[in-house]
Design an enzyme around this catalytic site. Structure first.
Site, PDB file in Angstrom:
ATOM      1  N   GLY A 206      22.809 -12.410  28.789  1.00  7.88           N
ATOM      2  CA  GLY A 206      24.064 -11.675  28.789  1.00  7.88           C
ATOM      3  C   GLY A 206      25.224 -12.555  29.201  1.00  7.88           C
ATOM      4  O   GLY A 206      26.348 -12.404  28.712  1.00  7.88           O
ATOM      5  N   ASP A 207      24.954 -13.479  30.097  1.00  7.58           N
ATOM      6  CA  ASP A 207      25.945 -14.470  30.503  1.00  7.58           C
ATOM      7  C   ASP A 207      25.957 -15.674  29.568  1.00  7.58           C
ATOM      8  O   ASP A 207      27.010 -16.103  29.091  1.00  7.58           O
ATOM      9  CB  ASP A 207      25.649 -14.958  31.925  1.00  7.58           C
ATOM     10  CG  ASP A 207      25.980 -13.929  32.983  1.00  7.58           C
ATOM     11  OD1 ASP A 207      27.096 -13.400  32.953  1.00  7.58           O
ATOM     12  OD2 ASP A 207      25.125 -13.666  33.843  1.00  7.58           O
ATOM     13  N   LEU A 208      24.779 -16.244  29.327  1.00  3.28           N
ATOM     14  CA  LEU A 208      24.702 -17.544  28.657  1.00  3.28           C
ATOM     15  C   LEU A 208      25.104 -17.480  27.186  1.00  3.28           C
ATOM     16  O   LEU A 208      25.835 -18.351  26.694  1.00  3.28           O
ATOM     17  CB  LEU A 208      23.292 -18.118  28.800  1.00  3.28           C
ATOM     18  CG  LEU A 208      22.842 -18.381  30.240  1.00  3.28           C
ATOM     19  CD1 LEU A 208      21.384 -18.814  30.268  1.00  3.28           C
ATOM     20  CD2 LEU A 208      23.722 -19.437  30.896  1.00  3.28           C
TER      21      LEU A 208
END
Length: 396
Positions: free
Chosen positions: A174-176
């Site tokens: 979700g971040d990367l």
């Protein structure tokens, strides 16, 4: 010389998504200035540590995604530091932040204000649900982290065993993944500015990114009206494409093409399977019984022997842990493990290298992550607002 060595980036981000985005730019040569709030990035003190967390300046988490950057601690709520920031903006190409929508406006440092100081500025934000400038929604006042994005975006619903609960993907995708897309957006905006002279706002939302990552589920639902769900390590439209237990661990086999299937059956000494199930449709229709046949075979063979039998003719691999990765010659030949200094420790720490390889301008982690406010004097001097005094002394 890096491909982006003429790019100046002001990085106000913290935790993972934003720092990973600007890390990619730094690895390719960009001058990334990490503008940190008083006290620094929230993850500076996060473990793990090489030896002693009380002695080390920061943990492995911060080190990994902030390598090769310079640090300046600023309190945008004070006139002096805000003016210093605006002076840096005038000399910057890109500003990146990952605060909740409206946060920068509270300091009178939003996109419109910064454009007044630098008309061709590229301003980029990473948020859970995007910025109203690119599409307003009811969710934009809500906080978000990787787990939230994976849950909303459909990742967890299609991850895990069919008889188990929805499961978070191990890495923080979700971040990367959002970070990677945002870096692509920034570079596209840089290219546009080189052609037209126009800066612009680049906005990447974590929720949107997870929907893009799960693109398969979108067209599947559109075609048959059924929401895709968990299938373990298998694939809904390809077979065999799964993990299998070997005598000494697990392997994965991706033999869905007709030629690969024939080779697999040859290795299994089961020409009857190749003859009875010659095409993808017949294999998918009988996937459960065929999976049992393959699993019975792999269970009797150790991983190395199994892979030798397939002789590189069938896509297959062992399921490795991190220790296996550290021992893999491929990883060392590709320079995917990088040792950097860990301030306060007697030994270095190993972090992941850059997967982007270029023949003329090879990306590379540009040294360790910075101490908090380590580059204050030089950055304020570059901004033309005086040398200042480092609030935190460097160990160099």
């Amino acid at each position: 010389m890096g491909a982006l060595d003429d790019l100046r980036v002001l990085d106000l981000t913290q935790v993972l998504a934003g720092p990973y985005c600007t890390m990619l730019l730094a690895d390719m040569g960009a001058d990334v200035v990490k503008v940190e709030r008083p006290g620094g990035d929230l993850i500076r003190s996060n473990p793990p540590f090489v030896s002693d967390g009380d002695e080390e300046a920061y943990g492995g988490y911060f080190q990994s995604v902030n390598r090769g950057k310079r640090s300046l601690e600023l309190d945008l709520g004070t006139d002096e530091d805000r003016e210093a920031f605006l002076s840096l903006v005038e000399r910057a190409d890109v500003v990146v932040e990952n605060f909740k929508a409206g946060t920068m406006e509270k300091f009178d440092c939003g996109y419109e204000t910064l454009r007044e100081h630098n008309p061709d500025l590229i301003y980029s934000s990473i948020r859970g649900f995007g910025d109203p400038r690119t599409g307003e929604t009811h969710r934009q006042g809500q906080p978000s982290f990787d787990l939230i994005a994976q849950a909303l975006g459909g990742v967890m619903e299609i991850t895990g065993q069919s008889d188990g609960p929805p499961t978070k993907v191990g890495p923080g995708v979700g971040d990367l993944f959002t970070a990677v897309l945002n870096a692509v957006g920034i570079l596209a905006a840089v290219h546009h500015r080189e052609r037209t002279g126009e800066g612009q706002y680049v906005d990447t939302a974590m929720y949107d990114s997870m929907v893009s990552l799960c693109e398969r589920t979108v067209y599947q639902y559109s075609c048959d009206g059924e929401s895709p769900t968990r299938q373990g390590n298998s694939h809904p439209t390809l077979f065999p494409y799964d993990s299998f237990e070997a005598a000494d661990g697990h392997v994965v086999i991706a033999a869905f093409a007709d030629g690969h299937w024939e080779t697999l059956c040859e290795a299994m000494e089961r020409p009857d399977l190749a003859a009875d199930y010659p095409d993808a449709g017949s294999r998918i229709a009988n996937r459960e019984s065929l999976r049992r046949e393959i699993a019975d075979w792999t269970a009797t063979i150790d991983s190395e022997t199994l892979l030798d039998l397939l002789e590189g003719r069938v896509p297959a691999a062992p399921v490795q842990n991190t220790a296996d990765i550290f021992d893999d010659p491929h990883i060392h030949d590709r320079e995917m493990l990088t040792d950097v200094d860990q301030p306060g420790a007697d030994e270095q720490i190993t972090i992941a290298g850059s997967p982007i390889k270029m023949t003329e301008t090879m990306p590379s982690p540009g040294g360790r992550a910075p101490l908090l406010d380590e580059h204050r004097a030089e950055l304020l001097d570059e901004a033309g607002v005086g040398t200042g005094t480092n609030r935190v002394e460097s160990d160099d």
